[in-house]
Design a protein around this motif. Structure first.
Motif, PDB file in Angstrom:
ATOM      1  N   GLY A   1       4.165  13.334  -4.171  1.00 31.46           N
ATOM      2  CA  GLY A   1       3.480  14.582  -3.885  1.00 31.46           C
ATOM      3  C   GLY A   1       2.253  14.428  -3.003  1.00 31.46           C
ATOM      4  N   LYS A   2       1.974  13.204  -2.549  1.00 27.17           N
ATOM      5  CA  LYS A   2       0.835  12.930  -1.676  1.00 27.17           C
ATOM      6  C   LYS A   2       1.329  12.211  -0.425  1.00 27.17           C
ATOM      7  N   VAL A   3       0.504  12.238   0.624  1.00 26.03           N
ATOM      8  CA  VAL A   3       0.813  11.505   1.845  1.00 26.03           C
ATOM      9  C   VAL A   3      -0.397  10.671   2.240  1.00 26.03           C
ATOM     10  N   ALA A   4      -0.141   9.641   3.026  1.00 21.00           N
ATOM     11  CA  ALA A   4      -1.203   8.811   3.608  1.00 21.00           C
ATOM     12  C   ALA A   4      -0.948   8.746   5.105  1.00 21.00           C
ATOM     13  N   THR A   5      -1.993   8.508   5.856  1.00 19.58           N
ATOM     14  CA  THR A   5      -1.839   8.377   7.299  1.00 19.58           C
ATOM     15  C   THR A   5      -1.711   6.901   7.675  1.00 19.58           C
ATOM     16  N   TYR A   6      -1.202   6.681   8.867  1.00 18.29           N
ATOM     17  CA  TYR A   6      -1.094   5.306   9.370  1.00 18.29           C
ATOM     18  C   TYR A   6      -2.472   4.655   9.398  1.00 18.29           C
ATOM     19  N   GLY A   7      -3.456   5.403   9.874  1.00 16.04           N
ATOM     20  CA  GLY A   7      -4.824   4.879   9.947  1.00 16.04           C
ATOM     21  C   GLY A   7      -5.415   4.592   8.580  1.00 16.04           C
TER      22      GLY A   7
ATOM     23  N   GLY B   1      12.221  13.246  14.974  1.00 10.61           N
ATOM     24  CA  GLY B   1      13.608  12.808  14.882  1.00 10.61           C
ATOM     25  C   GLY B   1      14.068  12.416  13.488  1.00 10.61           C
ATOM     26  N   TRP B   2      13.157  12.352  12.521  1.00 12.63           N
ATOM     27  CA  TRP B   2      13.541  11.996  11.150  1.00 12.63           C
ATOM     28  C   TRP B   2      13.527  13.282  10.316  1.00 12.63           C
ATOM     29  N   ASP B   3      14.623  14.010  10.393  1.00 14.18           N
ATOM     30  CA  ASP B   3      14.723  15.325   9.761  1.00 14.18           C
ATOM     31  C   ASP B   3      14.580  15.275   8.241  1.00 14.18           C
ATOM     32  N   MET B   4      15.011  14.202   7.617  1.00 12.80           N
ATOM     33  CA  MET B   4      14.978  14.103   6.155  1.00 12.80           C
ATOM     34  C   MET B   4      13.559  13.921   5.608  1.00 12.80           C
ATOM     35  N   GLN B   5      12.617  13.495   6.440  1.00 15.66           N
ATOM     36  CA  GLN B   5      11.261  13.261   5.941  1.00 15.66           C
ATOM     37  C   GLN B   5      10.674  14.531   5.333  1.00 15.66           C
ATOM     38  N   GLY B   6      10.787  15.641   6.039  1.00 12.10           N
ATOM     39  CA  GLY B   6      10.263  16.907   5.520  1.00 12.10           C
ATOM     40  C   GLY B   6      10.950  17.341   4.250  1.00 12.10           C
ATOM     41  N   VAL B   7      12.249  17.149   4.184  1.00 10.03           N
ATOM     42  CA  VAL B   7      13.021  17.504   2.985  1.00 10.03           C
ATOM     43  C   VAL B   7      12.543  16.678   1.794  1.00 10.03           C
ATOM     44  N   LEU B   8      12.393  15.383   1.995  1.00 12.27           N
ATOM     45  CA  LEU B   8      11.936  14.499   0.911  1.00 12.27           C
ATOM     46  C   LEU B   8      10.545  14.885   0.435  1.00 12.27           C
ATOM     47  N   LEU B   9       9.652  15.188   1.374  1.00 16.14           N
ATOM     48  CA  LEU B   9       8.288  15.568   1.005  1.00 16.14           C
ATOM     49  C   LEU B   9       8.260  16.899   0.277  1.00 16.14           C
ATOM     50  N   GLU B  10       9.010  17.868   0.768  1.00 16.81           N
ATOM     51  CA  GLU B  10       9.045  19.173   0.097  1.00 16.81           C
ATOM     52  C   GLU B  10       9.616  19.055  -1.312  1.00 16.81           C
ATOM     53  N   ASP B  11      10.612  18.182  -1.492  1.00 15.89           N
ATOM     54  CA  ASP B  11      11.180  17.946  -2.829  1.00 15.89           C
ATOM     55  C   ASP B  11      10.140  17.397  -3.798  1.00 15.89           C
ATOM     56  N   GLU B  12       9.121  16.718  -3.263  1.00 13.92           N
ATOM     57  CA  GLU B  12       8.047  16.165  -4.092  1.00 13.92           C
ATOM     58  C   GLU B  12       6.888  17.145  -4.266  1.00 13.92           C
TER      59      GLU B  12
ATOM     60  N   HIS C   1       8.523   7.883   3.639  1.00  6.81           N
ATOM     61  CA  HIS C   1       8.460   9.299   3.994  1.00  6.81           C
ATOM     62  C   HIS C   1       7.093   9.891   3.675  1.00  6.81           C
ATOM     63  N   ARG C   2       6.292   9.199   2.890  1.00 12.69           N
ATOM     64  CA  ARG C   2       4.957   9.681   2.524  1.00 12.69           C
ATOM     65  C   ARG C   2       3.886   9.280   3.537  1.00 12.69           C
ATOM     66  N   VAL C   3       4.281   8.699   4.652  1.00 14.79           N
ATOM     67  CA  VAL C   3       3.331   8.283   5.681  1.00 14.79           C
ATOM     68  C   VAL C   3       3.488   9.192   6.896  1.00 14.79           C
TER      69      VAL C   3
ATOM     70  N   VAL D   1       0.847  -1.202   0.000  1.00 19.55           N
ATOM     71  CA  VAL D   1       0.000   0.000   0.000  1.00 19.55           C
ATOM     72  C   VAL D   1       0.880   1.249   0.000  1.00 19.55           C
ATOM     73  N   VAL D   2       1.900   1.248   0.822  1.00 21.05           N
ATOM     74  CA  VAL D   2       2.821   2.391   0.897  1.00 21.05           C
ATOM     75  C   VAL D   2       3.437   2.648  -0.473  1.00 21.05           C
ATOM     76  N   GLU D   3       3.770   1.602  -1.169  1.00 17.94           N
ATOM     77  CA  GLU D   3       4.375   1.706  -2.494  1.00 17.94           C
ATOM     78  C   GLU D   3       3.450   2.406  -3.499  1.00 17.94           C
ATOM     79  N   GLU D   4       2.146   2.352  -3.270  1.00 19.07           N
ATOM     80  CA  GLU D   4       1.170   2.946  -4.175  1.00 19.07           C
ATOM     81  C   GLU D   4       0.911   4.432  -3.921  1.00 19.07           C
ATOM     82  N   ILE D   5       1.399   4.979  -2.802  1.00 22.90           N
ATOM     83  CA  ILE D   5       1.160   6.394  -2.506  1.00 22.90           C
ATOM     84  C   ILE D   5       1.865   7.224  -3.577  1.00 22.90           C
ATOM     85  N   PRO D   6       1.113   8.054  -4.293  1.00 26.27           N
ATOM     86  CA  PRO D   6       1.737   8.821  -5.382  1.00 26.27           C
ATOM     87  C   PRO D   6       2.699   9.888  -4.874  1.00 26.27           C
TER      88      PRO D   6
END
Length: 102
Positions: free
Chosen positions: A23-29, A72-83, A60-62, A16-21
């Protein structure tokens, strides 16, 4: 009786995570609901924390239900902003604008 966390369940979550496009995010729920385990958002989070052992997935999209990034995962925001994901604050995604609609 609760289903044990096994590799089949791990790969079901990761597929499922692999399918997140991009530039988009999904929640754990949201991911938990998609696999038919709507009460297991924490289980999804647990799988995300060990996903690196199962291959390369766009974890990083979750984010959590409010759009908060992983502490504590500083790169997550960078990766998302890059998308092109829009941030509300430094550690929050604009969930209303960027959530994956299925």
């Amino acid at each position: 009786m609760a289903r044990i966390l096994d590799e089949a369940l791990i790969y079901e979550i990761l597929s499922v995570v692999e399918e997140i496009p991009e530039g988009k995010v999904a929640t754990y729920g949201q991911i938990a609901r998609l696999i038919g385990r709507e009460r297991n958002a924490r289980l999804v989070g647990r799988v995300m924390s060990m996903a690196e052992f199962y291959g390369s997935y766009p974890c990083h999209r979750v984010v959590n239900h409010a759009g908060r990034l992983v502490p504590g995962w500083d790169m997550q925001g960078v990766l998302l902003e890059d998308e092109g994901v829009v941030m509300k604050k430094e550690d929050y995604v604009d969930i209303k604008r960027c959530q994956w609609k299925i």
